[in-house]
Design a protein around this motif. Structure first.
Motif, mmCIF file in Angstrom:
data_model
loop_
_atom_site.group_PDB
_atom_site.id
_atom_site.type_symbol
_atom_site.label_atom_id
_atom_site.label_comp_id
_atom_site.label_asym_id
_atom_site.label_seq_id
_atom_site.Cartn_x
_atom_site.Cartn_y
_atom_site.Cartn_z
ATOM 1 N N PRO A 1 -9.598 -14.999 4.709
ATOM 2 C CA PRO A 1 -8.593 -15.306 4.023
ATOM 3 C C PRO A 1 -7.438 -14.308 4.840
ATOM 4 O O PRO A 1 -7.608 -13.253 5.344
ATOM 5 C CB PRO A 1 -8.863 -14.600 2.786
ATOM 6 N N PRO A 2 -5.953 -14.476 4.566
ATOM 7 C CA PRO A 2 -5.083 -13.766 5.118
ATOM 8 C C PRO A 2 -4.987 -12.574 4.119
ATOM 9 O O PRO A 2 -5.503 -12.380 3.097
ATOM 10 C CB PRO A 2 -3.594 -14.461 4.804
ATOM 11 N N VAL A 3 -4.692 -11.404 5.119
ATOM 12 C CA VAL A 3 -4.342 -9.945 4.635
ATOM 13 C C VAL A 3 -3.157 -9.993 3.335
ATOM 14 O O VAL A 3 -2.251 -10.050 4.003
ATOM 15 C CB VAL A 3 -4.567 -8.906 5.366
ATOM 16 N N ALA A 4 -3.579 -9.931 2.266
ATOM 17 C CA ALA A 4 -2.269 -9.762 1.375
ATOM 18 C C ALA A 4 -1.402 -8.457 1.782
ATOM 19 O O ALA A 4 -1.890 -7.222 1.860
ATOM 20 C CB ALA A 4 -2.721 -9.691 -0.261
ATOM 21 N N GLY A 5 -0.106 -8.787 1.722
ATOM 22 C CA GLY A 5 0.760 -7.640 1.918
ATOM 23 C C GLY A 5 1.114 -7.418 3.591
ATOM 24 O O GLY A 5 1.812 -6.776 4.030
ATOM 25 N N MET B 1 -13.135 -7.098 12.149
ATOM 26 C CA MET B 1 -13.134 -5.463 12.417
ATOM 27 C C MET B 1 -11.348 -5.380 12.201
ATOM 28 O O MET B 1 -10.762 -4.471 11.495
ATOM 29 C CB MET B 1 -13.350 -5.063 13.581
ATOM 30 N N GLY B 2 -10.663 -6.252 12.820
ATOM 31 C CA GLY B 2 -9.173 -6.382 12.826
ATOM 32 C C GLY B 2 -8.415 -6.508 11.531
ATOM 33 O O GLY B 2 -7.691 -5.783 11.165
ATOM 34 N N TYR B 3 -8.961 -7.563 10.746
ATOM 35 C CA TYR B 3 -8.722 -7.868 9.144
ATOM 36 C C TYR B 3 -9.046 -6.715 8.493
ATOM 37 O O TYR B 3 -7.868 -6.187 7.837
ATOM 38 C CB TYR B 3 -9.307 -9.106 8.724
ATOM 39 N N ALA B 4 -10.100 -5.792 8.665
ATOM 40 C CA ALA B 4 -10.394 -4.786 7.961
ATOM 41 C C ALA B 4 -9.231 -3.428 8.291
ATOM 42 O O ALA B 4 -8.800 -2.884 7.283
ATOM 43 C CB ALA B 4 -11.674 -4.189 8.037
ATOM 44 N N ILE B 5 -8.823 -3.460 9.412
ATOM 45 C CA ILE B 5 -7.962 -2.597 9.774
ATOM 46 C C ILE B 5 -6.373 -2.726 9.264
ATOM 47 O O ILE B 5 -5.723 -2.074 8.481
ATOM 48 C CB ILE B 5 -7.690 -2.440 11.306
ATOM 49 N N ALA B 6 -6.111 -3.985 9.419
ATOM 50 C CA ALA B 6 -4.795 -4.126 8.516
ATOM 51 C C ALA B 6 -4.864 -4.133 7.163
ATOM 52 O O ALA B 6 -3.848 -3.692 6.726
ATOM 53 C CB ALA B 6 -4.591 -5.905 9.092
ATOM 54 N N GLN B 7 -5.863 -4.591 6.503
ATOM 55 C CA GLN B 7 -6.093 -4.430 5.115
ATOM 56 C C GLN B 7 -5.817 -2.984 4.791
ATOM 57 O O GLN B 7 -5.145 -2.543 3.858
ATOM 58 C CB GLN B 7 -7.190 -4.832 4.649
#
Ligand code: CTP
Ligand code: CA
Length: 225
Positions: free
Chosen positions: A65-69, A40-46
């Motif tokens: 995987p890390p969030v690009a950008g 959920m947190g990675y989706a928000i960051a992306q």
């Protein structure tokens, strides 16, 4: 068109997101943690990166995987998470606390592996710092803070309590026992609670779409500050 509407609508904004579990070591090989996947947190960051925000993603250990950008800040324990958040919170416009920090930690961490032959360890525990509650004490009027409440019963009542007690603008409530809303899955079914009894229910959605709708709410809140 909803996608065009969201295009770059967080440009110039600084968004700090926390994600994943934290880990509290018992000894060099054993730890306390929880079932958070970080999805959920990675989706928000992306989604925030795609919408033009400057994004810092402070994350406990996950298999994602890390969030690009995004600026990725890896942490392990809840104490590490607190320090990482404190470094960046002042400059943030938005703080979204999607991490599932471990709530308890061993009072002492053993330097050597506990042997079974020594018997069952007593494992005295103490509470970890509540990162969100601590940083929200210093929340400015022009910052938007969003917390999560992962519950297994009385979700709305506990969510409302977290909204007030932690001084948040919004809390995203989900019942993790519900079908499609639990740990590790790619969907979520949440209710967002805001100040003054404000409430909106999202249907069961991919976490990426939950993230977009949540950022719509955050964007509108920033614009009305
Ligand atoms: N949180 C935090 N630091 C902690 C515990 C929780 O910052 N040590 C944040 C989470 O990221 C989330 C919110 O507080 O945004 C609520 O977390 P949750 O685990 O649902 O609530 P707790 O306050 O820890 O209470 P409990 O686990 O007993 O329900
Ligand atoms: Ca907790």
């Amino acid at each position: 068109d909803a996608v065009l509407h969201r295009d770059r609508d967080l440009a110039g904004r600084s968004v700090v997101v926390t994600a994943g579990p934290t880990i509290e070591d018992i000894d060099p090989v054993r730890f306390l943690s929880n079932r958070s996947s970080g999805k959920m947190g990675y989706a928000i960051a992306q989604a925030a990166v795609a919408r033009g925000a400057r994004v810092t993603l402070i994350t406990g250990p996950t298999s994602l995987p890390p969030v690009a950008g995004a600026t990725m800040v890896p942490v392990r324990s809840t104490e590490d998470l607190l320090h990482a958040v404190q470094q960046v919170i002042e400059a943030a416009d938005v703080f979204i606390s999607a991490a599932a920090p471990a709530d308890f930690r061993p009072v002492e961490r053993l330097g050597h592996k506990w042997k079974k032959s020594s018997g069952i360890p007593a494992l005295a525990l103490e509470p970890t710092p509540d990162v969100l509650a601590m940083v929200a004490e210093h929340k400015r009027r022009n910052q938007v803070f969003v917390g999560f409440a992962a519950e297994t019963q009385d979700a709305l009542a506990y969510g409302e309590d977290k909204l007030r007690r932690k001084n948040l603008n919004y809390v995203v409530v989900n019942n993790v026992l519900e079908q499609g809303a639990g740990f590790g899955v790619d969907t979520n079914r949440v209710t967002v609670l805001g100040e003054g009894g404000w409430r909106t229910d999202f249907p069961l959605l991919p976490k990426a779409e939950v993230a977009e709708r949540l950022l719509d709410i955050v964007r509108d809140a920033l614009q009305s500050l």
